[in-house]
Design an enzyme around this catalytic site. Sequence first.
Site, mmCIF file in Angstrom:
data_model
loop_
_atom_site.group_PDB
_atom_site.id
_atom_site.type_symbol
_atom_site.label_atom_id
_atom_site.label_comp_id
_atom_site.label_asym_id
_atom_site.label_seq_id
_atom_site.Cartn_x
_atom_site.Cartn_y
_atom_site.Cartn_z
ATOM 1 N N TRP A 89 47.179 42.359 52.441
ATOM 2 C CA TRP A 89 47.910 43.481 51.855
ATOM 3 C C TRP A 89 47.483 44.770 52.548
ATOM 4 O O TRP A 89 46.289 45.025 52.703
ATOM 5 C CB TRP A 89 47.613 43.534 50.352
ATOM 6 C CG TRP A 89 48.308 44.624 49.618
ATOM 7 C CD1 TRP A 89 49.622 44.993 49.735
ATOM 8 C CD2 TRP A 89 47.733 45.491 48.640
ATOM 9 N NE1 TRP A 89 49.905 46.021 48.890
ATOM 10 C CE2 TRP A 89 48.765 46.348 48.196
ATOM 11 C CE3 TRP A 89 46.467 45.607 48.060
ATOM 12 C CZ2 TRP A 89 48.557 47.329 47.228
ATOM 13 C CZ3 TRP A 89 46.239 46.565 47.088
ATOM 14 C CH2 TRP A 89 47.297 47.433 46.695
ATOM 15 N N ASP A 128 40.975 38.661 44.673
ATOM 16 C CA ASP A 128 42.029 39.592 44.294
ATOM 17 C C ASP A 128 43.126 38.755 43.648
ATOM 18 O O ASP A 128 43.789 37.963 44.328
ATOM 19 C CB ASP A 128 42.551 40.328 45.543
ATOM 20 C CG ASP A 128 43.664 41.304 45.184
ATOM 21 O OD1 ASP A 128 44.237 41.922 46.100
ATOM 22 O OD2 ASP A 128 43.979 41.450 43.982
ATOM 23 N N LYS A 173 52.607 42.495 38.209
ATOM 24 C CA LYS A 173 53.700 41.545 38.486
ATOM 25 C C LYS A 173 53.885 40.570 37.337
ATOM 26 O O LYS A 173 54.998 40.351 36.878
ATOM 27 C CB LYS A 173 53.441 40.739 39.755
ATOM 28 C CG LYS A 173 52.834 41.427 40.982
ATOM 29 C CD LYS A 173 53.349 42.762 41.307
ATOM 30 C CE LYS A 173 52.549 43.452 42.372
ATOM 31 N NZ LYS A 173 53.177 43.498 43.668
HETATM 32 C C1 LIG Z 1 47.445 41.239 47.081
HETATM 33 C C2 LIG Z 1 47.611 42.440 46.204
HETATM 34 N N1 LIG Z 1 46.524 42.964 45.604
HETATM 35 C C3 LIG Z 1 46.611 44.032 44.808
HETATM 36 C C4 LIG Z 1 47.815 44.635 44.558
HETATM 37 C C5 LIG Z 1 47.755 45.844 43.659
HETATM 38 O O1 LIG Z 1 48.743 46.022 42.814
HETATM 39 P P1 LIG Z 1 48.625 47.062 41.591
HETATM 40 O O2 LIG Z 1 47.613 48.093 41.943
HETATM 41 O O3 LIG Z 1 49.999 47.595 41.449
HETATM 42 O O4 LIG Z 1 48.193 46.224 40.434
HETATM 43 C C6 LIG Z 1 48.999 44.124 45.149
HETATM 44 C C7 LIG Z 1 50.347 44.754 44.900
HETATM 45 N N2 LIG Z 1 51.196 44.699 46.018
HETATM 46 O O5 LIG Z 1 52.136 45.626 46.036
HETATM 47 C C8 LIG Z 1 53.373 45.055 46.302
HETATM 48 C C9 LIG Z 1 53.637 44.949 47.796
HETATM 49 O O6 LIG Z 1 52.759 44.520 48.567
HETATM 50 O O7 LIG Z 1 54.761 45.252 48.168
HETATM 51 C C10 LIG Z 1 48.886 43.009 45.990
HETATM 52 O O8 LIG Z 1 49.973 42.472 46.600
#
Ligand SMILES: Cc1ncc(COP(=O)(O)O)c(CNOCC(=O)O)c1O
Length: 401
Positions: free
Chosen positions: A133, A214, A250
């Site tokens: 990510w 994660d 999500k």
């Molecule tokens: C692997 C991972 N960790 C952590 C997160 C953190 O998400 P949040 O801080 O919204 O809970 C995300 C959220 N990704 O966002 C969507 C995208 O990649 O288009 C994530 O994909």
Amino acid sequence: ESVFGKIVRAPEDPILGVTVAYNKDTSPVKLNLGVGAYRTEEGKPLVLNVVRKAEQLLVNDQSRVKEYLPIVGLVDFNKLSAKLILGADSPAIKDNRVTTVQCLSGTGSLRVGAEFLARHYHQLTIYIPQPTWGNHPKVFTLAGLSVKTYRYYDPATRGLNFQGLLEDLRAAPSGAIVLLHACAHNPTGVDPTLEQWEQIRQLMRSKGLLPFFDSAYQGFASGSLDADAQSVRMFVADGGECLVAQSYAKNMGLYGERVGALSIVCKTEDVASRVESQLKLVIRPMYSSPPIHGASIVATILKDSTMYKEWTLELKAMADRIISMRQQLFDALSARGTPGDWSHIIKQIGMFTFTGLNSEQVAFMTKEYHIYMTSDGRISMAGLSSKTVPHLTDAIHAAVT
Ligand SMILES: Cc1ncc(COP(=O)(O)O)c(CNOCC(=O)O)c1O
């Protein structure tokens, strides 16, 4: 003359910037396959029914006040979150060896964990998957950790580069931190099998590598909350220590409520309580205490067996819709005779397909077909519907022929 006059314009975020460009496009056939946010068959964001119900209960409860939460957050929520990811029968929970703090969604949980490690852990190198990510390297670097990568994705097979992964972790200095996606790897959609997880676990424990999980898609990948937590539970079952970041963005659709938790599984109850006391020193000067509303929604759902069951059904429906989009896109490309092997579309798991399309092909698809996706070739399957599969198929077909 402004005191900020010398500030240069920062580039758009590679993922969120796709939506900015999408919003500017006036084409009626434009398609946003960028941000990893669930969309219904009608292409709309979804607020889960069970979330609406929980919110109604909260609103109707006149006894509720808006006092500060403790620094560690809503204690009910923390306990329930640990149970969700570690399992109701987790030995670590039974021994009271887990400390959990409510953080600002997944990102906040990763950041608090990283800041904690930068202050209290002896090995400041963290190994993250290649690719991962986009926000991961920034979060860990800004927290003061030194970021290295381990091989993860094999472009040739569009699957896992397992040998490369093992070699890189074997070569890591003992005690190094290793970031692991619990399930539904972003951006590749490629996860280790349970057997491969077991080999990873043995290697990491033998070298004293510290797992930092994660978990942003629990239940969203396979449709089963327990199946998607197996990797984490395998490590915790061996009695070792690890960190786990959880996001409810999500799997409960609470994106904008910023609800998440960081759990640190320790060897003893005493260590866990000392760790918690130090986590509070990280959080207090960062944001003092977390927001009450989203965590209250989650706690309301997780502690009520009927609502929990309803949530699992809605979660499975989201996962199933994404899986059906995979099948429909694969079938459409096969029917079209689009050159190439597209089986990775149905082999990969979770919200994203790592198509293998290169940045030129992506740019072509955006320009000629108004398809919006990240330049690394990742598409969010949640952005697709049965109605738009043909348009995406046309775009991919044109891009590769
Ligand atoms: C692997 C991972 N960790 C952590 C997160 C953190 O998400 P949040 O801080 O919204 O809970 C995300 C959220 N990704 O966002 C969507 C995208 O990649 O288009 C994530 O994909």
